[in-house]
Design an enzyme around this catalytic site. Structure first.
Site, PDB file in Angstrom:
ATOM      1  N   SER A 252      -4.771  18.892   5.047  1.00 50.78           N
ATOM      2  CA  SER A 252      -4.680  20.304   5.391  1.00 50.78           C
ATOM      3  C   SER A 252      -6.047  20.962   5.435  1.00 50.78           C
ATOM      4  O   SER A 252      -7.075  20.353   5.125  1.00 50.78           O
ATOM      5  CB  SER A 252      -3.799  21.048   4.374  1.00 50.78           C
ATOM      6  N   GLY A 253      -6.034  22.246   5.811  1.00 49.18           N
ATOM      7  CA  GLY A 253      -7.248  23.023   5.905  1.00 49.18           C
ATOM      8  C   GLY A 253      -7.550  23.838   4.678  1.00 49.18           C
ATOM      9  O   GLY A 253      -8.488  24.656   4.696  1.00 49.18           O
ATOM     10  N   ASP A 254      -6.779  23.664   3.608  1.00 48.56           N
ATOM     11  CA  ASP A 254      -7.037  24.413   2.379  1.00 48.56           C
ATOM     12  C   ASP A 254      -6.573  23.561   1.206  1.00 48.56           C
ATOM     13  O   ASP A 254      -6.313  22.377   1.355  1.00 48.56           O
ATOM     14  CB  ASP A 254      -6.333  25.772   2.417  1.00 48.56           C
ATOM     15  N   ASP A 255      -6.457  24.183   0.025  1.00 52.41           N
ATOM     16  CA  ASP A 255      -6.097  23.431  -1.169  1.00 52.41           C
ATOM     17  C   ASP A 255      -4.768  22.700  -0.968  1.00 52.41           C
ATOM     18  O   ASP A 255      -3.802  23.268  -0.466  1.00 52.41           O
ATOM     19  CB  ASP A 255      -5.983  24.375  -2.365  1.00 52.41           C
ATOM     20  N   SER A 286      -8.690  17.050   2.229  1.00 53.43           N
ATOM     21  CA  SER A 286      -9.014  18.440   2.553  1.00 53.43           C
ATOM     22  C   SER A 286     -10.517  18.649   2.399  1.00 53.43           C
ATOM     23  O   SER A 286     -10.992  19.001   1.318  1.00 53.43           O
ATOM     24  CB  SER A 286      -8.234  19.399   1.643  1.00 53.43           C
TER      25      SER A 286
END
Length: 473
Positions: A252-255, A286
């Site tokens: 993903s693009g975040d936590d 990530s």
């Protein structure tokens, strides 16, 4: 002239042929699907029974909501119900779940979120946040939503829930959104929830958001989004009690997992912590965020988090605690063991100067309490920096313990592998040598950081073997 024996054979052939034709016209076949769940259901239906069309073009919002509304009559007294989504592409807007209910996705079923932003309802901000995250006002309701529910299962054969988030990401970057982007699934004020064996794809923002809820079991899910997509957190347990996450893969693009409990003065006032959280067998990719983040919205408190068997690849940090002046609350009794890390910027990262306030009304005297942070049994390779640990001046973060950690630095690693300020703790068997604020106990007194041996209540959850039988001609 037909001989007697030949006539008999012809008659038999004609009768047999008629039987075959009748069989083809009227025979009913069945496929049976088995799955594990917290509850099995007495009543079943398919979305097709309510007019659903899986062609990727027909909007099925009404079909989903009509199906769920009809099946809600079979509540706890009626044995509950399950809705089967067969193979196909099912375009839909938002719909609400009901109690004592299972949503089951076939392996080739894809729920496609509607691209008509104007058709998404807007709901009030969460009370522990005060206002939306993308904009000060409300927020678009999640694709799959539920509130004040009990005994809910979302599962399948690894079918897909596709948020088609590209449009939302573009609008976010262009600052054209009036409200906060929707999540793929949000369940509020609920108890006994299972989310398992489903793939979440391209969420507009967060993927899975249980909030103000308890007894949550999330297992075997996959979450996928571009690593540059904005705020596509994987799973965000938020002011929840007794939550178990296991066997999860997130890119993903975040936590990958972000543990939360409210934002500044709103979270302090609401006062609902996240506690008794288990994270097991998580794999995370990530590059710009953490495998596990605690905060930054942690103003209601975070306590008793147990993470083990964590794999992170090309991820910014393994475990990050994010907080700052004005947050208040606490993060304490955190236990992590068994991490395998490959290509990281930091292994340990604690940030006491995190900004991003809800508004200008936060209390500058509301300081967070960070204590009892335990890490052990860690192997990392190709790491730029072992740790960046920054407390708050006048508010030292205490009780940090790291043991049995071998951190292999990258060829172009930072000159100083550790930076520490306003923290206190101890280490044992850690390579490279930690900063002076975390002194090593020495080889003559080896130490093992804490990890609770007693189980939590959510570990005693027992699953049943359930089935769905689909009949068709």
């Amino acid at each position: 002239m037909i001989k007697r024996g030949s006539f008999f054979l012809v008659v038999v052939f004609i009768i047999s042929l008629n039987n075959v034709v009748e069989c083809r016209k009227g025979a009913r076949r069945a496929s049976e699907y088995y799955y594990s769940a917290i509850s099995c259901r007495a009543h079943s239906a398919s979305i097709v029974d309510y007019g659903g069309v899986g062609d990727g073009k027909t909007l099925n919002t009404k079909a989903f909501q009509q199906a769920i509304n009809h099946l809600s009559q079979y509540g706890s007294d009626g044995g509950g119900s399950q809705l089967f989504v067969p193979a196909g592409k099912w375009l839909t807007g938002t719909f609400n779940l009901t109690s004592h209910f299972t949503l089951f996705l076939h392996k080739d079923a894809v729920l496609l979120a509607s691209q008509d932003i104007n058709s998404w309802p807007v709901v009030d901000p969460l009370p522990s946040y005060g206002h939306g995250r993308d904009a000060a006002g409300g927020r678009y309701i999640s694709l799959i939503f539920g509130t004040n529910l009990t005994d809910v299962v979302v599962t399948g054969e690894n079918g897909t829930i596709d948020g088609q988030g590209e449009l939302w990401w573009q609008q976010f970057h262009k600052k054209k959104l009036k409200y906060t982007r929707p999540y793929l699934i949000e369940i509020m004020y609920s108890d006994t929830i299972q989310i398992s064996n489903v793939t979440f794809l391209n969420s507009p923002s967060w993927n899975v958001h249980p909030v103000y809820s308890s007894n949550i079991f999330i297992q075997g899910i996959t979450i996928l989004a571009p690593v540059t997509s904005p705020n596509t957190d994987g799973i965000n347990p938020d002011s929840c009690t007794n939550t178990r996450l296991e066997d999860i893969y997130i890119l993903s693009g975040d936590d990958c997992v972000a543990v939360k409990s409210g934002w500044d003065e709103y979270g302090i006032k609401y006062g609902m912590p996240t506690k008794h959280l288990i994270i097991r067998r998580l794999t995370c990719i990530s590059p710009y965020s953490a495998a596990i983040a605690l905060g930054s919205e942690m103003s209601g408190g975070i306590q008793d988090v147990r993470a083990e068997d964590i794999t992170a690849i090309n991820t910014e940090s393994a475990v990050r605690i994010k907080t700052g002046v004005g947050r208040g609350g606490y993060v304490k009794d955190i236990y992590v063991k068994g991490m395998s890390l490959h290509t990281m910027k930091w292994v340990f990262w604690i940030t006491g100067n995190y900004g991003s306030h809800a508004d200008t009304h936060y209390d500058p005297n509301a300081l967070p309490e960070i204590k009892g942070i335990n890490y052990r049994d860690i192997v990392a390779e190709n790491v730029s920096m072992a740790a960046r640990l920054e407390g708050i001046s006048g508010d030292t973060f205490t009780g940090i313990c790291i043991s049995n950690a071998t951190i292999g630095l990258a060829k172009k690693a930072k000159k100083y592998p550790w930076t520490c300020s306003a923290v206190e703790g101890v280490t044992s068997g850690v390579v490279p040598t930690p900063c002076d604020l975390l002194p090593d106990k020495g080889t003559d007194k080896p130490m093992v950081c804490d990890f609770p041996e007693e189980s939590l209540a959510i570990d005693n959850l027992e699953l049943q073997r359930c089935s769905y039988r689909m009949n068709y001609f």
